[in-house]
Motif scaffolding. Structure first.
Motif, PDB file in Angstrom:
ATOM      1  N   LYS A  50       0.831  -1.202   0.000  1.00 50.53           N
ATOM      2  CA  LYS A  50       0.000   0.000   0.000  1.00 50.53           C
ATOM      3  C   LYS A  50       0.868   1.255   0.000  1.00 50.53           C
ATOM      4  N   LYS A  51       1.913   1.238   0.789  1.00 52.40           N
ATOM      5  CA  LYS A  51       2.822   2.389   0.875  1.00 52.40           C
ATOM      6  C   LYS A  51       3.513   2.625  -0.462  1.00 52.40           C
ATOM      7  N   THR A  53       2.484   1.685  -3.453  1.00 54.14           N
ATOM      8  CA  THR A  53       1.481   2.095  -4.432  1.00 54.14           C
ATOM      9  C   THR A  53       1.114   3.567  -4.256  1.00 54.14           C
ATOM     10  N   SER A  54       0.868   3.977  -3.032  1.00 53.01           N
ATOM     11  CA  SER A  54       0.491   5.377  -2.789  1.00 53.01           C
ATOM     12  C   SER A  54       1.649   6.322  -3.106  1.00 53.01           C
ATOM     13  N   GLU A  57       1.820   6.623  -6.913  1.00 45.21           N
ATOM     14  CA  GLU A  57       0.742   7.482  -7.412  1.00 45.21           C
ATOM     15  C   GLU A  57       1.044   8.958  -7.143  1.00 45.21           C
ATOM     16  N   GLU A  58       1.530   9.236  -5.952  1.00 46.96           N
ATOM     17  CA  GLU A  58       1.847  10.623  -5.594  1.00 46.96           C
ATOM     18  C   GLU A  58       2.988  11.168  -6.459  1.00 46.96           C
TER      19      GLU A  58
END
Length: 67
Positions: A50-51, A53-54, A57-58
């Protein structure tokens, strides 16, 4: 060395995963601990995914705004 969700960082999660791998590789590791260690590993892997991926994206959004 289990940290709360608010204290967890990618680096600390990776360090905990490395420690778990060492425990699992130890022939002295008790069978009763295998399930607990595996469960925690899955939690940490989900957090890391999750980290990553985020963060991806950022960064993508930031780089798109450069042009």
């Amino acid at each position: 060395m289990k940290m709360s969700a608010s204290e967890l960082t990618y680096t600390s999660a990776m360090k905990e995963l490395e420690a778990i791998v060492e425990q699992l590789q130890d022939p002295q590791c008790e069978v009763d601990r295998l399930c607990d260690l595996t469960r925690r590993s899955v939690e940490l892997l989900k957090f890391c995914r999750k980290k990553l991926t985020s963060t991806d994206e950022e960064l993508t959004k930031l780089l798109e705004n450069i042009d």
